[in-house]
Design an enzyme around this catalytic site. Structure first.
Site, PDB file in Angstrom:
ATOM      1  N   GLY A 162       2.739   2.082  11.084  1.00  0.00           N
ATOM      2  CA  GLY A 162       3.668   3.181  10.865  1.00  0.00           C
ATOM      3  C   GLY A 162       4.183   3.958  12.042  1.00  0.00           C
TER       4      GLY A 162
ATOM      5  N   SER B 132       3.313  -2.233  10.467  1.00  0.00           N
ATOM      6  CA  SER B 132       4.436  -2.367  10.437  1.00  0.00           C
ATOM      7  C   SER B 132       5.207  -3.695  10.042  1.00  0.00           C
ATOM      8  CB  SER B 132       5.014  -1.797  11.971  1.00  0.00           C
ATOM      9  OG  SER B 132       4.613  -0.779  12.252  1.00  0.00           O
TER      10      SER B 132
ATOM     11  N   GLY C 120       2.683  -1.224   4.221  1.00  0.00           N
ATOM     12  CA  GLY C 120       2.942   0.120   4.290  1.00  0.00           C
ATOM     13  C   GLY C 120       4.153   0.408   3.787  1.00  0.00           C
ATOM     14  N   GLY C 121       4.813   1.300   4.589  1.00  0.00           N
ATOM     15  CA  GLY C 121       6.106   1.909   4.379  1.00  0.00           C
ATOM     16  C   GLY C 121       7.175   1.023   3.710  1.00  0.00           C
TER      17      GLY C 121
ATOM     18  N   HIS D  61      -9.552   1.424   5.085  1.00  0.00           N
ATOM     19  CA  HIS D  61      -8.316   1.443   5.594  1.00  0.00           C
ATOM     20  C   HIS D  61      -8.348   2.314   6.908  1.00  0.00           C
ATOM     21  CE1 HIS D  61      -4.028   2.622   6.571  1.00  0.00           C
ATOM     22  NE2 HIS D  61      -3.692   1.389   5.641  1.00  0.00           N
TER      23      HIS D  61
ATOM     24  N   GLU E 224      -5.590  -4.829  10.608  1.00  0.00           N
ATOM     25  CA  GLU E 224      -4.480  -3.829  10.787  1.00  0.00           C
ATOM     26  C   GLU E 224      -4.571  -3.283  12.076  1.00  0.00           C
ATOM     27  OE1 GLU E 224      -4.761  -0.549   7.783  1.00  0.00           O
ATOM     28  OE2 GLU E 224      -6.873  -0.294   8.388  1.00  0.00           O
TER      29      GLU E 224
ATOM     30  N   ASN F  97       0.844  -1.200   0.030  1.00  0.00           N
ATOM     31  CA  ASN F  97       0.170   0.005   0.101  1.00  0.00           C
ATOM     32  C   ASN F  97       0.921   1.317  -0.186  1.00  0.00           C
ATOM     33  OD1 ASN F  97      -1.921   1.765   0.350  1.00  0.00           O
ATOM     34  ND2 ASN F  97      -2.131   1.537   2.641  1.00  0.00           N
ATOM     35  N   TRP F  98       0.955   1.748  -0.989  1.00  0.00           N
ATOM     36  CA  TRP F  98       1.773   2.956  -1.322  1.00  0.00           C
ATOM     37  C   TRP F  98       1.431   4.290  -0.777  1.00  0.00           C
ATOM     38  CZ3 TRP F  98       4.050   2.356  -7.091  1.00  0.00           C
ATOM     39  CH2 TRP F  98       4.936   1.449  -7.086  1.00  0.00           C
ATOM     40  N   LYS F  99       0.010   4.271  -0.271  1.00  0.00           N
ATOM     41  CA  LYS F  99      -0.495   5.420   0.261  1.00  0.00           C
ATOM     42  C   LYS F  99      -0.336   6.669  -0.595  1.00  0.00           C
ATOM     43  CE  LYS F  99      -0.100   3.318   4.877  1.00  0.00           C
ATOM     44  NZ  LYS F  99       0.321   3.623   6.108  1.00  0.00           N
TER      45      LYS F  99
ATOM     46  N   GLU G  51      -6.765   4.666   7.961  1.00  0.00           N
ATOM     47  CA  GLU G  51      -6.341   6.056   7.728  1.00  0.00           C
ATOM     48  C   GLU G  51      -7.516   6.835   7.093  1.00  0.00           C
ATOM     49  OE1 GLU G  51      -1.715   5.315   7.243  1.00  0.00           O
ATOM     50  OE2 GLU G  51      -2.868   5.846   5.532  1.00  0.00           O
TER      51      GLU G  51
END
Length: 253
Positions: free
Chosen positions: A182, A215, A236-237, A107, A176, A20-22, A109
């Site tokens: 994050g 994470s 994610g990151g 999600h 999640e 997930n590149w957000k 966010e």
């Protein structure tokens, strides 16, 4: 259903690793990522599905570049209407036209920053399924909810409301824990396995792939994927760097 998603449903308890590149990566950066990432999939087991959930601006170029490859393209949101006066939204028809196969819904966010509710998440999920997209339904609790002992109740409620009218044979779920997204804090693999087992027990179709997200890193992916209830990861990151994401995709089982 237009048949796109059904072809993804052929195997039982598939492993799906999704990045997930957000709100990261321009088109140029996305294509540069692929140049470094794709060669590292040469020995990845065919049974592992690989998905890149990218910003809307990169979806078309990614889809064209990845045509014929094993990597699928996913979007990060979908509106429930086929079309209309919904400034800033995107429809299922717009996504399928450019070869998108997956879409993230619910999600944390989106829930936290953009007012998503269990009811709107459900509407988006149903819209995705109606266009033959595979929705990745995200569920999970906040730190406050976990500390209050509400993890099970929160997730049960999200599932009950989010899956109303859904086709559970055309679905991916991602657990999640919000407190582990994050933050550098990772839910213990055994605890993630326990919660995912709880999620599975509430489903009509127990073969639904259930990912862990929170994470996920090269350093912990092997332990996460050793758990019997976990069918993949929503990353994610760590999915933003080719080497990092390739290590996750090529986890040691």
């Amino acid at each position: 259903m237009n048949g796109l998603a059904r072809s993804e449903q052929s195997a039982v308890r598939r492993i799906i690793i999704a990045g997930n590149w957000k709100m990261y990566k321009t088109q140029a950066e996305a294509l540069e990522f692929l140049q470094a990432f794709l060669p590292q999939l040469s020995e990845t087991p065919e049974s592992r599905k690989v998905v890149l959930c990218a910003p809307f601006t990169t979806l078309s170029s990614l889809s064209k570049t990845l045509h014929g490859s094993r990597v699928r393209v996913g979007a990060q949101n979908i509106h429930w209407a086929k079309e209309g006066a919904f400034t800033g939204e995107i429809s299922g028809a717009m996504l399928t036209e450019i070869g998108v196969r997956y879409v993230v819904v619910g999600h944390s966010e989106r829930r936290q920053y953009f007012g998503e509710t269990d009811e709107t998440v459900n509407q988006r999920l149903l819209a995705a399924q109606s266009f033959g997209l595979l929705p990745i339904l995200c569920v999970g609790e906040s730190k406050q909810q976990r500390d209050a002992g509400e993890t099970e109740a929160v997730i049960s409620r999200q599932l009950e409301r989010g899956l109303v009218g859904a086709d559970q044979t055309n679905l991916v779920i991602a657990y999640e824990p919000i407190w582990a997204i994050g933050t550098g804090d990772t839910c213990a693999a055994e605890e993630a396995n326990r919660v995912i087992g709880l999620i599975r027990s509430q489903l009509k179709d127990t073969d639904v792939p259930i990912q862990y997200g929170g994470s996920v890193k090269p350093e912990n992916i092997d332990e996460i994927m050793a758990q019997p209830e976990i069918d993949g990861a929503l990353v994610g990151g760590a999915s933003l760097e080719a080497e990092s994401f390739a290590r996750i995709v090529n986890y040691q089982s």
